[in-house]
Write a protein that holds these residues in place. Structure first.
Motif, mmCIF file in Angstrom:
data_model
loop_
_atom_site.group_PDB
_atom_site.id
_atom_site.type_symbol
_atom_site.label_atom_id
_atom_site.label_comp_id
_atom_site.label_asym_id
_atom_site.label_seq_id
_atom_site.Cartn_x
_atom_site.Cartn_y
_atom_site.Cartn_z
ATOM 1 N N SER A 197 0.741 -1.084 -0.039
ATOM 2 C CA SER A 197 0.006 -0.008 0.020
ATOM 3 C C SER A 197 0.934 1.308 0.091
ATOM 4 O O SER A 197 0.291 2.452 -0.210
ATOM 5 N N ALA A 408 1.566 11.387 -0.833
ATOM 6 C CA ALA A 408 0.953 10.314 0.189
ATOM 7 C C ALA A 408 1.485 10.711 1.652
ATOM 8 O O ALA A 408 0.566 10.777 2.509
ATOM 9 N N SER A 413 -3.937 9.760 3.040
ATOM 10 C CA SER A 413 -4.490 9.019 2.340
ATOM 11 C C SER A 413 -5.768 10.047 1.603
ATOM 12 O O SER A 413 -6.266 9.844 0.639
#
Length: 730
Positions: A197, A408, A413
């Motif tokens: 991720s 990020a 997010s």
């Protein structure tokens, strides 16, 4: 008339007698004066002889003290080396406070020793020349009296001994005898776990690495974690039947194991890339066994062999005998095709020339063909050691992936509601991070708490080394590379931080500058220049310097921007860069090396402030206006008499001030961009001068005084190396 004659005769005789007596008297006086003059001359010579003998004894006495000071300093580099590690790794406040004091006193001692050697040698030369240079003789006498009457040597010795004893006591309390593994204490052991991720897969880089490792998937086959009860011949026969053997890397078929290193500076993403390779589905299907070992600065063959056996073969080895371990591994590994990742390998893999790498590799060569070892390392020398023909140099994440990762880290997010004014500020920050993921995480941590323009502008306008960082942020991680340097390389590395970012270093110029600044220690009677070039190659192999890719001849080198930030952080008390008037008030009191970059806010008046930093050894000017530089140079030369290295880059003086003769310790002078037609007379009395670069100077006549520069090694003038006096036409 007759009566007058006897009277005249008597008068004549009397006068003659008087004159005769006067002549005798004058003759007597002449003899007396001559005798007195002779006695006075003898007395003066005796007195001068007594004075010379007294002075010689005084020099001898001070020389004995200097030797004592020299012996005291022999062990201090190791103490400083250990104290730097302790103050950073253990965050010891007492050591952090004492360390700068010790370094400053060591510098004072070196300055005193060098100045003493200069004057002492000069006095010995004057005795041979029968004291022809009265000014030099007086300067030597003044120096001798200043150190003798002021008890300077004893004060420095007392301070050094006090600081040494105090630091050694603190270090002993921290169990100095225990081996300190720098990397493991600062950098936690990394596992093979990969968080998908965080950012997108580095697909191109992974594919390139798989190709270099010889992983060519011709047909699918099930992944086999461990094979039990199958003989080596059966295993090989099954592989031949499955067609996998044709995919092996024929180039290294003799050893069966391909070895490859991913190299690059700390925090650039080497471990992340290795994790992606390790967890790639094609890799899982191609290798029977995958092993991940975090090495750090502990390349212990026995430990690594034992970990390999325990990880790959699920076999807990009770034995600590390396021979037994390797025998067991050789018998077992023959059944498997393995991938071994050795993460974070340091230079101790080739330390002491004890063949650690070959000893570790030997039992693994019996594995199935197509096996592979992938290392991550900061050291180019380690990469060359394991495979001198092929390695993978990682310079950072691909630009698009890095931009996404930075956003990020900085915004999180959820970017909804983020002030759009922050986007252009972020774009200003990104180029400074050089596509380094750990740098993005560091800046993201600082930016994310306050998503407003003022805070972001403050961060964007600051140097990275000025920002507060946590233990595992980019600069502390990069600082490991500094802490792992041997003591003789540390000062040479930090010296480079006095130059601005993106400065292109010429190898010869940098080495000569190190020598001039007194940073190169001769090893076993070797030449300083040879040792300096060895230092340069060591820094290059450790990724602390790197070749400039745009240089057509590979003769120029640069320091990575993040490495430069780390060096500035470590050297903030000793090296400093002046970029404008406000920086002049920030110069550390004990600064040793100073760069001055041309700016509209600089003037002769404010640059005179530099004169108060008497400990300066080096000054380098970059692009400073000619009229400012010419005016201020005479003030510098009057006050900064400990200068060893002086450079004027992309700037010039109208003339070289006569008082440059005050720089008795000057060794290196770069006036390559100056075009004046003559050098001052005092220039030819700089007896410590070793290197002069006067490439563009229009000097035509080199006087006989040239021969007085006894230490001169190279005098470059319009493409010619001057070796003797004479006329050199334009």
């Amino acid at each position: 008339m007759a009566m007058l004659r006897p009277a005249a005769m008597d008068l004549f005789l009397s006068a003659t007698s008087i004159v005769s007596n006067a002549n005798e008297w004058f003759e007597f006086l002449g003899t007396a004066f001559s005798a007195a003059s002779l006695l006075l001359s003898r007395w003066r010579r005796r007195r001068q002889g007594d004075e010379a003998e007294r002075r010689q004894l005084q020099w001898k006495g001070e020389d004995a003290k200097m030797k004592q000071l020299h012996y005291c300093m022999l062990q201090l580099p190791d103490l400083i080396h250990h104290a730097e590690w302790l103050s950073f790794v253990k965050d010891d406040k007492e050591v952090a406070k004492l360390l700068p004091e010790l370094k400053a006193r060591v510098h004072d001692a070196y300055d005193l020793l060098e100045e003493f050697n200069h004057h002492h040698h000069h006095q010995q030369q004057l005795q041979l020349d029968l004291g022809q240079d009265a000014a030099a003789e007086k300067a030597g006498d003044d120096f001798l009296q200043s150190i003798a009457s002021g008890n300077t040597v004893r004060e420095i010795l007392d301070d050094l001994n006090c600081l040494r004893n105090t630091l050694e006591g603190v270090i002993d309390r921290h169990a100095r005898s225990e081996p300190h593994q720098i990397g493991k204490l600062l950098r936690p052991a990394m596992t093979s776990f990969y968080d998908k991720s965080k950012f997108r897969s580095l697909e191109d880089e992974v594919n390139e690495l798989l190709e270099l490792l010889g992983v060519k998937i011709c047909s699918a086959r099930p992944h086999k974690r461990r094979i039990k009860g199958e003989t080596a011949s059966a295993s090989k026969r099954n592989r031949r039947n499955s067609g996998v053997g044709s995919c092996s890397n024929q180039e290294i078929a003799s050893d069966n194991v391909t070895v490859l290193a991913i190299s690059g500076i700390g925090g650039v993403g080497k471990t992340t890339l290795a994790r992606q390779v390790y967890n790639d589905e094609r890799v899982k299907g191609y290798f029977d066994v995958r092993i991940w070992i975090s090495v750090s600065d502990d390349f212990n063959v026995k430990r690594l062999t034992k970990e390999f056996i325990e990880f790959a073969l699920a076999n807990w080895m009770q034995s600590d005998n390396l021979c037994n371990l390797q025998q067991s591994l050789t018998e077992s590994i023959v059944k498997f095709r393995f991938l071994l990742v050795l993460d974070d390998v340091w230079d101790d893999v080739y330390a002491n020339q004890d063949n650690r790498w070959q000893n570790f590799l030997e039992p693994l060569k019996s594995a199935q063909q197509g096996s592979a070892i992938l290392l991550t390392t900061r050291s180019q020398r380690v990469a060359d050691l394991v495979n001198e023909n092929r390695h993978f140099r990682l310079e950072g994440l691909p630009p698009t992936i890095f931009d996404e990762f930075f956003e990020a880290c900085a915004f999180g997010s959820d970017r909804c509601g983020v002030n759009p004014e922050l986007n252009p500020i972020g774009k200003r920050i990104i180029p400074q991070l050089k596509r380094c993921p750990l740098a993005a995480e560091t800046l993201g941590r600082l930016l994310k708490p306050m998503l407003d323009r003022e805070h972001w502008n403050q961060i964007a306008g600051s140097e990275l080394w000025e920002l507060k960082q946590e233990k595992y942020d980019i600069l502390p991680v990069l600082r490991l590379s500094y802490l792992y340097l041997p003591s003789h390389l540390r000062n040479c590395f930090l010296f480079c931080s006095m130059y601005p970012k993106n400065h292109q270093f010429d190898k010869d110029t940098l080495v000569n500058s190190w020598i001039a600044a007194g940073l190169v220690e001769s090893c076993k009677g070797g030449k300083l220049e040879s040792d300096g070039y060895r230092y340069f190659e060591d820094l290059l192999h450790r990724s602390l310097l790197q070749k400039e890719s745009s240089s057509p001849t590979d003769s120029k080198h640069v320091m990575h921007k993040l490495i430069h930030d780390m060096a500035q952080l470590v050297s903030e008390r000793e090296c400093f860069i002046v970029k404008g008037e406000t920086d002049l008030t920030k110069i550390p009191q004990g600064v040793r090396h100073l760069s001055i970059i041309g700016s509209s806010s600089l003037s002769e008046t404010n640059l005179r402030m530099v004169c108060k930093y008497k400990t300066l050894r080096s000054i380098v000017c970059h692009g400073v206006e000619t009229y400012i530089l010419t005016a201020v140079a005479k003030y510098w030369f009057e006050e900064l008499t400990k200068i060893r290295m002086l450079g004027f880059l992309s700037c010039e003086l109208n003339s070289l001030p006569e008082n440059i003769g005050n720089l008795k310790l000057l060794r290196y002078l770069n006036i390559s961009d100056c075009t004046f037609e003559e050098l001052p007379r005092s220039f030819w009395r700089l007896q410590n001068l070793q290197i002069v670069d006067a490439q563009k100077c229009r000097v035509q006549q080199i006087p006989d005084d040239f021969n007085r520069l006894g230490n001169l090694q190279r005098f470059k003038l319009r493409g010619t190396i001057i070796k003797q006096p004479g006329t050199y036409e334009l």
